[in-house]
Write a protein that holds these residues in place. Structure first.
Motif, short mmCIF file in Angstrom:
data_model
loop_
_atom_site.label_atom_id
_atom_site.label_comp_id
_atom_site.label_asym_id
_atom_site.label_seq_id
_atom_site.Cartn_x
_atom_site.Cartn_y
_atom_site.Cartn_z
N VAL A 1 0.84 -1.20 0.00
CA VAL A 1 0.00 0.00 0.00
C VAL A 1 0.88 1.25 0.00
N VAL A 2 1.96 1.22 0.76
CA VAL A 2 2.91 2.33 0.76
C VAL A 2 3.49 2.53 -0.64
N GLU A 3 3.83 1.42 -1.30
CA GLU A 3 4.39 1.51 -2.64
C GLU A 3 3.40 2.12 -3.62
N LYS A 4 2.12 1.75 -3.49
CA LYS A 4 1.09 2.31 -4.36
C LYS A 4 0.89 3.80 -4.09
N LEU A 5 0.97 4.19 -2.81
CA LEU A 5 0.85 5.61 -2.46
C LEU A 5 2.02 6.42 -3.03
N LYS A 6 3.21 5.84 -2.99
CA LYS A 6 4.38 6.51 -3.58
C LYS A 6 4.19 6.72 -5.08
N GLU A 7 3.70 5.69 -5.75
CA GLU A 7 3.47 5.78 -7.19
C GLU A 7 2.44 6.86 -7.50
N GLU A 8 1.37 6.91 -6.69
CA GLU A 8 0.32 7.90 -6.90
C GLU A 8 0.85 9.31 -6.64
N ALA A 9 1.68 9.46 -5.61
CA ALA A 9 2.26 10.76 -5.31
C ALA A 9 3.13 11.24 -6.47
N GLU A 10 3.87 10.34 -7.10
CA GLU A 10 4.69 10.70 -8.24
C GLU A 10 3.83 11.18 -9.40
N LYS A 11 2.69 10.52 -9.62
CA LYS A 11 1.77 10.94 -10.68
C LYS A 11 1.24 12.34 -10.41
N ILE A 12 0.87 12.58 -9.14
CA ILE A 12 0.32 13.89 -8.78
C ILE A 12 1.36 14.98 -8.95
#
Length: 287
Positions: free
Chosen positions: A268-279
């Protein structure tokens, strides 16, 4: 196949003494390491001051600190809380916004103490403010002072008789519009997630939050029953939202230590990191 006991787990909703938690960042880190957690998110109410001390305390432990915040917001007359993950907690705009929110909370606390005094309950406002010296003052700070002063027998009585929602000494504090709260998190490069929706209700408003830029739901929470988890899993799937989870630990602030009671896998942390990069990428393109 790796056994579940070997899977790295994280708690993505933890408060410290910088808002209404009773654990210092060092205590949070110590307990998280003892529990074998891979990461914790520091999500104090409307402030980010607890993040750096947590990062410093975690050095050399192997524990990852996820920089976060929990913003008090509203839609119409309904209160909601928006978690922000992987925010740029040094962002000057963010710092100014939270400073103003803390100032409003202090004035709110002065009003509540005045109402208590009007009922013959003598509470020293400076004692309340001193109990939150570096962060955000809230009702839990006031309830603790009431308990220590012998006004109430326990924290629940303070809320049930005096300072809970709708009670005689309760004063609403100024909350950001939900759209602004989500926008603030995104402008700081963070991922906005709806906190503990099962405790807030108004699921019919979730589509509006999504339109405003919400990117996740806190599906798993210490006050969510399994059936509630299932409901928000379905909603998250329907709107393509990330599914997060955390204990909402306040130390002993709610009578028990919840740290690690609710946890999710490190993915879940990894997915949040990926989403933050997109944002962040979208933010840069829009500048």
């Amino acid at each position: 196949m790796r056994k579940d006991k070997d899977r790295p787990f994280v708690d993505l909703h933890v408060h410290t003494i910088y808002s209404d938690g009773m654990f210092s960042p060092g205590e949070v880190v110590k307990r998280a390491v003892e529990m074998g957690l891979r990461a914790v998110a520091i999500t104090d109410h409307d402030c980010v001051e607890g993040i750096l001390p947590s990062i410093e305390a975690a050095k050399g432990t192997g524990l990852e600190i996820v920089p976060g915040v929990e913003i008090s917001a509203a839609k119409g007359g309904s209160e909601i809380h928006i978690l922000g993950y992987f925010i740029d907690w040094k962002d000057p705009f963010l710092v100014v916004i939270f400073r103003r929110m803390r100032e409003n909370r202090v004035e709110r606390m002065r009003s509540m103490v005045s109402l208590l005094c009007g009922q013959g309950i003598d509470i020293d406002i400076e004692e309340v403010l001193t109990s939150a010296p570096a962060g955000t003052v809230g009702r839990l700070h006031l309830a603790r002072v009431m308990l220590e002063s012998g006004v109430v027998r326990d924290l629940n009585e303070a809320f049930d008789r005096y300072i809970g929602n709708g009670k005689s000494c309760h004063v609403k504090h100024e909350r950001l519009d939900y759209g602004k709260a989500i926008d603030i998190i995104r402008k700081a490069g963070g991922v906005p997630v709806l906190a503990h929706p099962g405790t807030m209700g108004n699921d019919e408003d979730i589509p509006d939050y999504v339109k405003a830029g919400l990117r996740g739901i806190e599906v798993y929470h210490s006050k969510h029953r399994p059936s509630v988890n299932d409901r928000y899993i379905k909603i998250a799937n329907e709107y393509d939202l990330l599914k997060t989870g955390g204990s909402d630990c306040h130390g002993m602030g709610v009578g028990e230590v919840l740290l690690g009671r609710v946890k999710v896998g490190y993915e879940v942390v990894e997915k949040l990191k990926e989403e933050a990069e997109k944002i962040r990428g979208g933010k840069q393109r829009g500048q």
